[in-house]
Motif scaffolding. Structure first.
Motif, PDB file in Angstrom:
ATOM      1  N   LEU A  57       0.819  -1.212   0.000  1.00  0.00           N
ATOM      2  CA  LEU A  57       0.000   0.000   0.000  1.00  0.00           C
ATOM      3  C   LEU A  57       0.855   1.265   0.000  1.00  0.00           C
ATOM      4  CD1 LEU A  57      -2.647   1.567   0.211  1.00  0.00           C
ATOM      5  CD2 LEU A  57      -2.624   1.148   2.688  1.00  0.00           C
ATOM      6  N   LEU A  61       1.097   4.218  -2.788  1.00  0.00           N
ATOM      7  CA  LEU A  61       0.830   5.624  -2.455  1.00  0.00           C
ATOM      8  C   LEU A  61       1.965   6.512  -2.949  1.00  0.00           C
ATOM      9  CD1 LEU A  61      -0.581   5.175   1.164  1.00  0.00           C
ATOM     10  CD2 LEU A  61      -1.862   6.040  -0.804  1.00  0.00           C
ATOM     11  N   LEU A  76      -7.364   7.896  -4.244  1.00  0.00           N
ATOM     12  CA  LEU A  76      -7.266   7.104  -3.022  1.00  0.00           C
ATOM     13  C   LEU A  76      -8.396   6.074  -2.970  1.00  0.00           C
ATOM     14  CD1 LEU A  76      -5.553   6.807  -0.470  1.00  0.00           C
ATOM     15  CD2 LEU A  76      -7.146   8.352   0.691  1.00  0.00           C
ATOM     16  N   ALA A  80      -7.955   1.916  -3.023  1.00  0.00           N
ATOM     17  CA  ALA A  80      -8.609   1.005  -2.086  1.00  0.00           C
ATOM     18  C   ALA A  80      -9.386  -0.075  -2.832  1.00  0.00           C
ATOM     19  CB  ALA A  80      -9.533   1.789  -1.155  1.00  0.00           C
ATOM     20  N   GLN A  87     -11.710   1.941   2.212  1.00  0.00           N
ATOM     21  CA  GLN A  87     -11.200   3.288   2.018  1.00  0.00           C
ATOM     22  C   GLN A  87     -10.663   3.865   3.326  1.00  0.00           C
ATOM     23  OE1 GLN A  87     -13.685   5.937  -0.298  1.00  0.00           O
ATOM     24  NE2 GLN A  87     -14.492   4.246  -1.517  1.00  0.00           N
ATOM     25  N   ALA A  90      -7.031   2.756   3.645  1.00  0.00           N
ATOM     26  CA  ALA A  90      -6.163   3.510   2.748  1.00  0.00           C
ATOM     27  C   ALA A  90      -5.963   4.935   3.264  1.00  0.00           C
ATOM     28  CB  ALA A  90      -6.757   3.532   1.332  1.00  0.00           C
TER      29      ALA A  90
END
Length: 580
Positions: A57, A61, A76, A80, A87, A90
Motif C-alpha cells: 500500500l 501511495l 485514493l 482502495a 477506504q 487507505a
C-alpha cells in the motif's frame, strides 16, 4: 485551468462495487465515496503489472504522490478498490505519513514544486530559520510551496534544503534559487564502490564460503560474539545473541534492515551506503544466511532517494551474478515518519500500515514481519560484519579507550570545524573527539554543551566533556549514546531554544497511539513556549512519559529538557527575567 479535484458528481458513471442482488433492496452501491471510472483507469495504468498485495500500500501511495504531486480523493478511493481494502484503511495510512499530500474532495492541489527546509537542531544552529523566511518571502506561492521539515540526515552540511527530491547542502538563498532555475530536481548520484570493484578486492568471497558450507554458522556467530559487535542503531543489543534468538524460533523466518535513521544528528548509515554499499549488502546476506531467512526487506528512509536508486541498480547487478536469488531482497521506502525507526513500527510500515509501535512481548524475533520470526539489524551493524570475520574478533575488540572496546561511528555536527562521520575508538571523550577528529571548535565558539546521542540522548555541559562516549557510560548522567549522534553546542547557543527545538520535534513525530507521549509532548511544548517554565510540571510530565509510553520515543522525549533544567536552570530563569 481549475485546480479543483474532481468529485464523484463529476464522473459520468460511478463503478458498481457490488451488484444489488443479495443485498437489502434499494442499495446498489457501498456506503461512502464511490470509485470513479476515470480515476480507476488512471490508477491501473500507473500500477501496471505490479502486485496488489496489501503490504504494498505505501509503495503504491508513493507512485501516486510522485506522479501527480499529491493524492486526490478519487485516486485514493480507486487504490482502495484495486487493492481490495476499505477506504478507511487507505486513508488512515496515507494521512499518517508526512510525505503524502492527501486531498479532500474540495481541496486544491499543492504548488507544483515543494521545497523543504530542515528545522532540526543542527540546521537551526546554522541559520535554517532565516533561510526559511527568505525563501518564503521570495517565492511564488502558486508555483512553490515552502515547508519546514525534520532532519534530512545531512547534519554535517547544515543548513539543508530539499528542492523536489534534490538536496542542496549547505544551503543559502542563492544556491536554492540556482537549483530552481536549473529546472532539474532528480536525486544526486552517489560515488560508490561498484560491484566489480568490490569483488576485485575479495568482496562476496565470505558469502560464497557460507553458501558453499566452507564456513558454518557456529564459526561466524562465534567471531561476532567474541568481537562484542552490538546493534548500532541505538539499542546496542549483542548481534550474535540476536541471531541466536531468531534461529531458536520455528521457521520460516524473515529479515528486515532498519535504514530509517531519523534521529536528528544521525547520518552514519547514509555515509556508509554512499561509499561502500556492497559491504553492507554482503553483511546483510550473511546475516540472512545465518538465520535461514527466506526474504530480506530493506526499509530505507524516503529522505535518501539517491541511495534508493543506487541500491536498486546494485541489487539488480548482484542478482545477475547468481549470488543473490532474484526477488529475495525487497527494497521498501519510508514516507517521512521518525517513529518507523523503532523496530516494531518499522515492521508495521513494511506491512503497509501506520507506523504504530507494537506492545511487547511478543518480540519481533519471535513474531515479526507477517507474524514470522524476524531478524532486525541496523545498516551499520551489517556493514562491519565482513571486516570483523575476515580480520578476526580481536581486530575489533582490541580498539577502544577508557576501558571500552570496539569502534564507533560518531556523527558529529554543530559548532566544530570538521563535522562528519568520524570512526573513532569506542569510549573516546568529547574533548578527544573534537581535538583529534573535528579540528577543534569553530572560530569564536567555546564549548558549552553537547548531545552525546542525538535528540533523545540527553544533553551534558562542557564540564563533562571527559565522559567516555559508549554504551553504558552515560546512563548514570541521565543520557545514552544511542546511534552516537553528537551535536556540539557553544557559548553562542541559547539552551532554551535548543530544548524547545528538540521537544517540538518529538511532539511532531509522536505517532499518537498512546496518550502519555501524544499529550505529554504537546503539553511540554506549551510549557516551554511560555516565558516562565514550570519546572515541577515538566519533571512530572517527563516521569509519566518515561513510565507509561509504549515505545522509546515517548520514554526518551523528556531527556533533553530535563538535562537542560538540571544543568542550565540558571540560564533558563535568567532568560525569562527572573532570579534564582
Amino acid at each position: 485551468m481549475s485546480n479543483r479535484i474532481p468529485t464523484v458528481q463529476d464522473s459520468e458513471t460511478p463503478i458498481r462495487k457490488h451488484p444489488g442482488k443479495g443485498r437489502r433492496k434499494g442499495r446498489a452501491f457501498n456506503r461512502g465515496r464511490q470509485t470513479q471510472a476515470e480515476a480507476l483507469q488512471e490508477l491501473q495504468l500507473l500500477l501496471g503489472e505490479r502486485s496488489r498485495a496489501r503490504d504494498l500500500l505505501i509503495e503504491h501511495l508513493h507512485l501516486i504522490q510522485d506522479y501527480y504531486g499529491h493524492i486526490s480523493a478519487p485516486h485514493l478511493a480507486a487504490l482502495a478498490e484495486e487493492m481490495k481494502i476499505s477506504q478507511a484503511e487507505a486513508f488512515e495510512v496515507a494521512t499518517f505519513y508526512a510525505h503524502f499530500d492527501v486531498l479532500k474532495e474540495d481541496d486544491t492541489a499543492p504548488a507544483p514544486l515543494t521545497i523543504r527546509v530542515c528545522e532540526s537542531l543542527s540546521c537551526q544552529l546554522k541559520g535554517a530559520d532565516a533561510l526559511f523566511e527568505a525563501l518564503a518571502s521570495s517565492s511564488d506561492s502558486e508555483q512553490v510551496r515552502i515547508l519546514k521539515a525534520p532532519c534530512m540526515g545531512r547534519c554535517d552540511s547544515a543548513p539543508v534544503v530539499e528542492v523536489g527530491h534534490k538536496h542542496v547542502a549547505p544551503s543559502n538563498l542563492e544556491a536554492v534559487q540556482a537549483v530552481i532555475e536549473g529546472g532539474e530536481f532528480h536525486p544526486e548520484k552517489t560515488k560508490h564502490i561498484s560491484l566489480d570493484a568490490y569483488i576485485a578486492k575479495g568482496g562476496y568471497q565470505l558469502l560464497r564460503d557460507c553458501i558453499e558450507k566452507r564456513r558454518t554458522y557456529e564459526d561466524i556467530s562465534g567471531v561476532l560474539n567474541d568481537s562484542g559487535l552490538r546493534g548500532l542503531g541505538g539499542a546496542g543489543f549483542p548481534t550474535a545473541t540476536k541471531w541466536k534468538f531468531v534461529r531458536q524460533a520455528p521457521g520460516p523466518r524473515l529479515m528486515a534492515v532498519n535504514g530509517d535513521e531519523g534521529e536528528p544528528g544521525t547520518f552514519k548509515d547514509r555515509h556508509y551506503l554512499e561509499q561502500d554499499p556492497h559491504r553492507f549488502l554482503e553483511g546483510m546476506l550473511i546475516s540472512a544466511w545465518a538465520v535461514e531467512a527466506d526474504s530480506v526487506y530493506i526499509y530505507l528512509r524516503d529522505e535518501y532517494p539517491h541511495i534508493r536508486a543506487m541500491l536498486q541498480e546494485e541489487i539488480s547487478a548482484l542478482e545477475s551474478t547468481g549470488l543473490l536469488e532474484a526477488g529475495k531482497v525487497h527494497l521498501r521506502r519510508g514516507a517521512g515518519a521518525y517513529i518507523c525507526g523503532e523496530e516494531s513500527a518499522m515492521i508495521e510500515s513494511l506491512e503497509g500500515k501506520r507506523g504504530y509501535p507494537r506492545q511487547r512481548p511478543p518480540y519481533v524475533a519471535q513474531v515479526g514481519l507477517f507474524d514470522r520470526p524476524t531478524l532486525v539489524n541496523n545498516v551499520e551493524t551489517l556493514f562491519w560484519l565482513r571486516d570483523i570475520v575476515e580480520k578476526g574478533a580481536n581486530w575489533f575488540s582490541s580498539q577502544g579507550r577508557n576501558g571500552r572496546q570496539g569502534l564507533r561511528s560518531y556523527s558529529v555536527s554543530g559548532r566544530v570545524n570538521k563535522p562528519g562521520v568520524h570512526l573513532a575508538p569506542a569510549g573516546i571523550s568529547l574533548a578527544e573527539l573534537i581535538a583529534e577528529y573535528c579540528s577543534g571548535m569553530e572560530n569564536g565558539h567555546t564549548l558549552k554543551a553537547y548531545l552525546p546521542g542525538g535528540a533523545s540522548g540527553g544533553i551534558l555541559p562542557a564540564s563533562m566533556d571527559h565522559v567516555p562516549l559508549d554504551f553504558g557510560t552515560l546512563e548514570e548522567h541521565g543520557c545514552f549514546i544511542g546511534s552516537a549522534a553528537v551535536v556540539v553546542l557553544s557559548n553562542q547557543d541559547d539552551m532554551r531554544s535548543v530544548a524547545l527545538n528538540l521537544m517540538r520535534f518529538f511532539a511532531d513525530e509522536s505517532c499518537g497511539q498512546c496518550t502519555p507521549c501524544r499529550n505529554g509532548t504537546e503539553k511540554a511544548v506549551q510549557i516551554m513556549e511560555a516565558n516562565d517554565w514550570d519546572f515541577p510540571l515538566l519533571e512530572n510530565l517527563g516521569q509519566v512519559m518515561r513510565d507509561a509510553s509504549i515505545c522509546g520515543l515517548g520514554q526518551a522525549a523528556a531527556n533533553p529538557v530535563q538535562s537542560v533544567v538540571k544543568h542550565f536552570s540558571a540560564e533558563i530563569i535568567a532568560s525569562s527575567g527572573g532570579q534564582l
